[in-house]
Design a protein around this motif. Structure first.
Motif, PDB file in Angstrom:
ATOM      1  N   PRO A 119       0.771  -1.229  -0.222  1.00 22.67           N
ATOM      2  CA  PRO A 119       0.076   0.133   0.043  1.00 22.67           C
ATOM      3  C   PRO A 119       0.843   1.235   0.027  1.00 22.67           C
ATOM      4  O   PRO A 119       1.974   1.229   0.778  1.00 22.67           O
ATOM      5  CB  PRO A 119      -0.896  -0.147   1.349  1.00 22.67           C
ATOM      6  N   LEU A 120       0.473   2.137  -0.876  1.00 28.88           N
ATOM      7  CA  LEU A 120       1.305   3.556  -1.039  1.00 28.88           C
ATOM      8  C   LEU A 120       0.152   4.546  -0.315  1.00 28.88           C
ATOM      9  O   LEU A 120      -0.955   4.410  -0.351  1.00 28.88           O
ATOM     10  CB  LEU A 120       1.505   3.743  -2.413  1.00 28.88           C
ATOM     11  N   PRO A 121       0.845   5.594   0.272  1.00 33.58           N
ATOM     12  CA  PRO A 121       2.224   6.222   0.324  1.00 33.58           C
ATOM     13  C   PRO A 121       3.262   5.434   1.541  1.00 33.58           C
ATOM     14  O   PRO A 121       4.377   5.452   1.440  1.00 33.58           O
ATOM     15  CB  PRO A 121       2.314   7.464   0.400  1.00 33.58           C
ATOM     16  N   ARG A 122       2.533   4.690   2.335  1.00 31.69           N
ATOM     17  CA  ARG A 122       3.173   4.325   3.442  1.00 31.69           C
ATOM     18  C   ARG A 122       4.172   3.494   3.182  1.00 31.69           C
ATOM     19  O   ARG A 122       5.291   3.392   3.902  1.00 31.69           O
ATOM     20  CB  ARG A 122       2.215   3.672   4.584  1.00 31.69           C
ATOM     21  N   TYR A 123       4.104   2.443   2.552  1.00 31.55           N
ATOM     22  CA  TYR A 123       5.304   1.521   2.218  1.00 31.55           C
ATOM     23  C   TYR A 123       5.789   1.922   0.753  1.00 31.55           C
ATOM     24  O   TYR A 123       5.728   0.859  -0.028  1.00 31.55           O
ATOM     25  CB  TYR A 123       4.497   0.009   2.301  1.00 31.55           C
ATOM     26  N   ARG A 124       6.486   2.892   0.560  1.00 26.81           N
ATOM     27  CA  ARG A 124       6.873   3.118  -0.762  1.00 26.81           C
ATOM     28  C   ARG A 124       8.429   2.771  -0.707  1.00 26.81           C
ATOM     29  O   ARG A 124       8.934   2.432   0.401  1.00 26.81           O
ATOM     30  CB  ARG A 124       6.837   4.681  -0.872  1.00 26.81           C
ATOM     31  N   PRO A 126      11.800   0.399  -2.614  1.00 28.34           N
ATOM     32  CA  PRO A 126      12.107  -0.545  -3.455  1.00 28.34           C
ATOM     33  C   PRO A 126      11.885  -1.993  -2.866  1.00 28.34           C
ATOM     34  O   PRO A 126      11.681  -3.090  -3.214  1.00 28.34           O
ATOM     35  CB  PRO A 126      13.690  -0.449  -3.959  1.00 28.34           C
ATOM     36  N   GLN A 127      11.856  -1.837  -1.685  1.00 23.70           N
ATOM     37  CA  GLN A 127      11.815  -3.120  -0.520  1.00 23.70           C
ATOM     38  C   GLN A 127      10.578  -2.990   0.400  1.00 23.70           C
ATOM     39  O   GLN A 127      10.987  -3.023   1.546  1.00 23.70           O
ATOM     40  CB  GLN A 127      12.893  -3.369   0.074  1.00 23.70           C
ATOM     41  N   PRO A 128       9.300  -2.627   0.031  1.00 26.28           N
ATOM     42  CA  PRO A 128       8.445  -2.391   1.107  1.00 26.28           C
ATOM     43  C   PRO A 128       7.748  -3.557   1.795  1.00 26.28           C
ATOM     44  O   PRO A 128       7.452  -3.449   2.921  1.00 26.28           O
ATOM     45  CB  PRO A 128       7.238  -1.799   0.263  1.00 26.28           C
ATOM     46  N   LEU A 129       8.036  -4.898   1.375  1.00 22.46           N
ATOM     47  CA  LEU A 129       7.505  -5.793   2.299  1.00 22.46           C
ATOM     48  C   LEU A 129       8.396  -5.880   3.310  1.00 22.46           C
ATOM     49  O   LEU A 129       7.826  -6.485   4.568  1.00 22.46           O
ATOM     50  CB  LEU A 129       7.788  -6.948   1.541  1.00 22.46           C
ATOM     51  N   TRP A 130       9.539  -5.648   3.464  1.00 23.91           N
ATOM     52  CA  TRP A 130      10.353  -5.775   4.819  1.00 23.91           C
ATOM     53  C   TRP A 130       9.798  -4.810   6.098  1.00 23.91           C
ATOM     54  O   TRP A 130       9.640  -5.340   7.035  1.00 23.91           O
ATOM     55  CB  TRP A 130      11.881  -5.642   4.850  1.00 23.91           C
ATOM     56  N   ALA A 131       9.319  -3.549   5.507  1.00 22.44           N
ATOM     57  CA  ALA A 131       8.632  -2.745   6.449  1.00 22.44           C
ATOM     58  C   ALA A 131       7.285  -3.204   6.790  1.00 22.44           C
ATOM     59  O   ALA A 131       6.830  -3.247   8.156  1.00 22.44           O
ATOM     60  CB  ALA A 131       8.484  -1.430   5.810  1.00 22.44           C
ATOM     61  N   MET A 132       6.620  -3.742   5.926  1.00 20.38           N
ATOM     62  CA  MET A 132       5.143  -4.466   6.279  1.00 20.38           C
ATOM     63  C   MET A 132       5.675  -5.469   7.295  1.00 20.38           C
ATOM     64  O   MET A 132       4.649  -5.638   8.366  1.00 20.38           O
ATOM     65  CB  MET A 132       4.626  -4.910   5.058  1.00 20.38           C
ATOM     66  N   VAL A 133       6.607  -6.213   7.201  1.00 19.49           N
ATOM     67  CA  VAL A 133       6.854  -7.468   8.079  1.00 19.49           C
ATOM     68  C   VAL A 133       7.336  -6.848   9.480  1.00 19.49           C
ATOM     69  O   VAL A 133       6.595  -7.398  10.419  1.00 19.49           O
ATOM     70  CB  VAL A 133       8.135  -8.418   7.448  1.00 19.49           C
ATOM     71  N   LEU A 134       7.923  -5.802   9.468  1.00 17.02           N
ATOM     72  CA  LEU A 134       8.387  -5.180  10.744  1.00 17.02           C
ATOM     73  C   LEU A 134       7.246  -4.546  11.541  1.00 17.02           C
ATOM     74  O   LEU A 134       7.140  -4.743  12.688  1.00 17.02           O
ATOM     75  CB  LEU A 134       9.489  -4.231  10.501  1.00 17.02           C
ATOM     76  N   ASP A 135       6.111  -4.235  10.551  1.00 12.01           N
ATOM     77  CA  ASP A 135       5.055  -3.436  11.270  1.00 12.01           C
ATOM     78  C   ASP A 135       3.908  -4.543  11.430  1.00 12.01           C
ATOM     79  O   ASP A 135       2.933  -4.157  11.931  1.00 12.01           O
ATOM     80  CB  ASP A 135       4.462  -2.520  10.124  1.00 12.01           C
ATOM     81  N   ARG A 136       4.194  -5.688  11.223  1.00 10.23           N
ATOM     82  CA  ARG A 136       3.259  -6.585  11.329  1.00 10.23           C
ATOM     83  C   ARG A 136       1.891  -6.568  10.519  1.00 10.23           C
ATOM     84  O   ARG A 136       0.622  -6.842  10.974  1.00 10.23           O
ATOM     85  CB  ARG A 136       2.930  -7.150  12.748  1.00 10.23           C
ATOM     86  N   THR A 137       2.075  -5.773   9.526  1.00  7.54           N
ATOM     87  CA  THR A 137       0.831  -5.531   8.694  1.00  7.54           C
ATOM     88  C   THR A 137       0.673  -6.379   7.416  1.00  7.54           C
ATOM     89  O   THR A 137      -0.296  -6.569   6.895  1.00  7.54           O
ATOM     90  CB  THR A 137       0.781  -4.263   8.170  1.00  7.54           C
ATOM     91  N   ILE A 138       1.808  -7.151   7.089  1.00  6.87           N
ATOM     92  CA  ILE A 138       1.740  -8.338   6.289  1.00  6.87           C
ATOM     93  C   ILE A 138       0.859  -9.378   6.652  1.00  6.87           C
ATOM     94  O   ILE A 138       0.502  -9.961   5.679  1.00  6.87           O
ATOM     95  CB  ILE A 138       3.340  -8.495   5.652  1.00  6.87           C
ATOM     96  N   LEU A 139       0.754  -9.646   7.635  1.00  5.34           N
ATOM     97  CA  LEU A 139       0.200 -10.789   8.140  1.00  5.34           C
ATOM     98  C   LEU A 139      -1.300 -10.556   8.314  1.00  5.34           C
ATOM     99  O   LEU A 139      -2.059 -11.464   8.422  1.00  5.34           O
ATOM    100  CB  LEU A 139       0.527 -11.170   9.899  1.00  5.34           C
ATOM    101  N   THR A 140      -1.860  -9.354   8.289  1.00  2.00           N
ATOM    102  CA  THR A 140      -3.611  -9.202   8.174  1.00  2.00           C
ATOM    103  C   THR A 140      -3.886  -8.975   6.761  1.00  2.00           C
ATOM    104  O   THR A 140      -3.289  -8.953   5.792  1.00  2.00           O
ATOM    105  CB  THR A 140      -3.591  -7.702   9.079  1.00  2.00           C
TER     106      THR A 140
END
Length: 140
Positions: A119-124, A126-140
Motif C-alpha cells: 500500500p502506498l504511500p506508507r510502504y513506498r 524498492p523493498q516495502p515488504l520488509w517494512a510491512m513485516v516489521l510493522d506486522r501488517t503483512i500478516l493481516t
C-alpha cells in the motif's frame, strides 16, 4: 482497441503474471526494460523451461519482446526519446525499483500504470515488504 505497452520492471512471477494477462487480453508488448540483478534473471531463465507461464524469459522468447537492462532512468539523458521510439502507447511499471522520470511519464500521459507490492504511500520504496513485516501488517 488493442494497446502496445512499454513494460518496465523487475524479474519475477508477479511481473510475469501481469505481462501474461496483458497479452492474454489481446494487447502487445513493445519492449521490456528490466532492472534486475543477475541472480533473478538466471532463476527466471531456468523457470522458463519448467513453468513457462511464470517466466518473463519464456514470454520474451514466445512473443519476441525486445529486452533492455536498465539502471536508473534519471541518469539516462535520452530516456524520453527512447521510450517514444518503442512505439508504445501505454507504460506499465511492475515492481520497478527506480523512479520513472517526469519526461517519461509525459510521453504516456494518463496511459501509465504502476503495480507496487504494498500500500502506498506508507510502504513506498524498492523493498516495502520488509517494512510491512516489521510493522506486522503483512500478516493481516
Amino acid at each position: 482497441m488493442a494497446h502496445r505497452a512499454l513494460f518496465v520492471g523487475s524479474v519475477g512471477p508477479v511481473p510475469a503474471a501481469v505481462m501474461r494477462a496483458w497479452i492474454g487480453a489481446g494487447n502487445s508488448v513493445a519492449a521490456f526494460w528490466r532492472a534486475s540483478a543477475p541472480g533473478p534473471i538466471r532463476r527466471d531463465r531456468r523457470l522458463s523451461w519448467i513453468m513457462p507461464q511464470w517466466s518473463l524469459a519464456a514470454m520474451e522468447r514466445k512473443y519476441e519482446i525486445p529486452v533492455r537492462d536498465v539502471k536508473r532512468l534519471s541518469t539516462w539523458p535520452e530516456v524520453a526519446e527512447e521510450a517514444r521510439a518503442t512505439g508504445a502507447d501505454v507504460l506499465i511499471s511492475v515492481y520497478f525499483r527506480y523512479l520513472i522520470p517526469r519526461e517519461v511519464l509525459e510521453v504516456f500521459g494518463p496511459q501509465a500504470v504502476n503495480f507496487h507490492p504494498a500500500p502506498l504511500p506508507r510502504y513506498r520504496g524498492p523493498q516495502p515488504l520488509w517494512a510491512m513485516v516489521l510493522d506486522r501488517t503483512i500478516l493481516t
